[in-house]
Design a protein around this motif. Structure first.
Motif, PDB file in Angstrom:
ATOM      1  N   ARG A   1       0.832  -1.207   0.000  1.00 13.62           N
ATOM      2  CA  ARG A   1       0.000   0.000   0.000  1.00 13.62           C
ATOM      3  C   ARG A   1       0.864   1.253   0.000  1.00 13.62           C
ATOM      4  N   VAL A   2       1.949   1.203   0.789  1.00 11.66           N
ATOM      5  CA  VAL A   2       2.872   2.344   0.831  1.00 11.66           C
ATOM      6  C   VAL A   2       3.480   2.587  -0.547  1.00 11.66           C
ATOM      7  N   GLU A   3       3.892   1.506  -1.203  1.00 16.25           N
ATOM      8  CA  GLU A   3       4.450   1.650  -2.547  1.00 16.25           C
ATOM      9  C   GLU A   3       3.414   2.201  -3.511  1.00 16.25           C
ATOM     10  N   GLU A   4       2.171   1.721  -3.375  1.00 17.96           N
ATOM     11  CA  GLU A   4       1.097   2.202  -4.239  1.00 17.96           C
ATOM     12  C   GLU A   4       0.856   3.693  -4.017  1.00 17.96           C
TER      13      GLU A   4
ATOM     14  N   HIS B   1       3.923  10.244  -6.582  1.00 17.76           N
ATOM     15  CA  HIS B   1       4.871  10.588  -7.648  1.00 17.76           C
ATOM     16  C   HIS B   1       4.134  11.008  -8.918  1.00 17.76           C
ATOM     17  N   GLN B   2       3.099  10.212  -9.273  1.00 15.07           N
ATOM     18  CA  GLN B   2       2.328  10.535 -10.465  1.00 15.07           C
ATOM     19  C   GLN B   2       1.590  11.855 -10.303  1.00 15.07           C
ATOM     20  N   GLU B   3       1.016  12.054  -9.109  1.00 19.11           N
ATOM     21  CA  GLU B   3       0.293  13.299  -8.862  1.00 19.11           C
ATOM     22  C   GLU B   3       1.250  14.485  -8.884  1.00 19.11           C
ATOM     23  N   GLY B   4       2.460  14.259  -8.312  1.00 22.22           N
ATOM     24  CA  GLY B   4       3.457  15.334  -8.327  1.00 22.22           C
ATOM     25  C   GLY B   4       3.854  15.694  -9.742  1.00 22.22           C
TER      26      GLY B   4
END
Length: 237
Positions: free
Chosen positions: A69-72, A78-81
């Motif tokens: 979950r943390v990786e997700e 990252h994608q949102e950033g």
């Protein structure tokens, strides 16, 4: 030894044997009880161990789930950033099309709009490529649409030059005079006056052309424009 004595000894021996048998029976019971207790303790420990192992496996499973979950979430962040950066970059580019910018025109730093600069550059490119008809059209449109632009004096000068190249001498004459009257202190005025003289000469008015060239010499002595005026005066004479 009498029969009575033998009987007495037998009784003593029998009594001792019975007592010994009772002692051994009591010891066996305690041993069995101890063994049973030990077995129960072992069973309890085994059950506790199994429960502990099961708990560890459950915790490990939860840990794997949390790690995933943390990786997700990390990937989402990252994608949102990156999406946010792309959004702001795109927004900056869009806003940049409407925000003024500083450019240097004739040695002075001035503020112009991006669309304004793009329109002027397009006209200049047409002139540089030798497409004088297109240049005339674009410079005329610029002078009308951006009548307060810092580029406008230059646009009028190049409009007159394009008109002269298209052999529209009267139009060139009028355009350069418009520049001279509207912006009398502009850096393009000496060149505009030379262009006026060329248009006058092309229209056959040599006297007016000579007068204009002499004005250039008087108003702008010791300049390249004055030298050019002197050279043209010689040809007109």
């Amino acid at each position: 030894m009498t029969i009575q004595q033998v009987a007495a000894r037998f009784c003593v021996i029998a009594t001792f044997a019975a007592a010994s048998s009772s002692v051994w029976a009591f010891a066996d019971d305690e041993a069995r009880t101890a063994i049973l207790d030990l077995r129960e303790q072992v069973k309890t420990l085994q059950a506790a161990q199994l429960n502990f192992v099961s708990r560890i496996e459950e915790l490990q499973k939860q840990n794997r789930m949390l790690t995933g979950r943390v990786e997700e979430l990390s990937n989402q962040i990252h994608q949102e950033g990156r999406s946010t950066r792309d959004l702001f970059k795109d927004l900056d580019q869009r806003l940049g099309k409407f925000e003024p910018r500083i450019v240097v025109i004739n040695g002075e730093s001035v503020e112009v709009m991006p669309q304004e600069k793009a329109a002027y550059d397009e006209a200049v490119n047409a002139l540089q490529s030798g497409d004088y008809k297109k240049a005339e059209t674009l410079f005329a449109a610029f002078a009308e649409n951006w009548n307060r632009s810092a580029y406008r004096p230059d646009a009028l000068f190049w409009l007159g030059s394009s008109q002269y190249a298209n052999e529209k001498y009267k139009s060139a004459y009028n355009t350069q005079n418009q520049l001279i009257k509207s912006y009398p202190k502009h850096a393009r005025i000496p060149d505009a006056m030379l262009s006026v003289a060329s248009s006058q000469a092309a229209l056959g008015n040599l006297k007016a052309a000579r007068n204009t060239l002499q004005r250039v010499q008087r108003q702008f002595p010791k300049t390249e424009a004055s030298k050019e005026a002197a050279a043209r005066l010689k040809t007109l004479r």
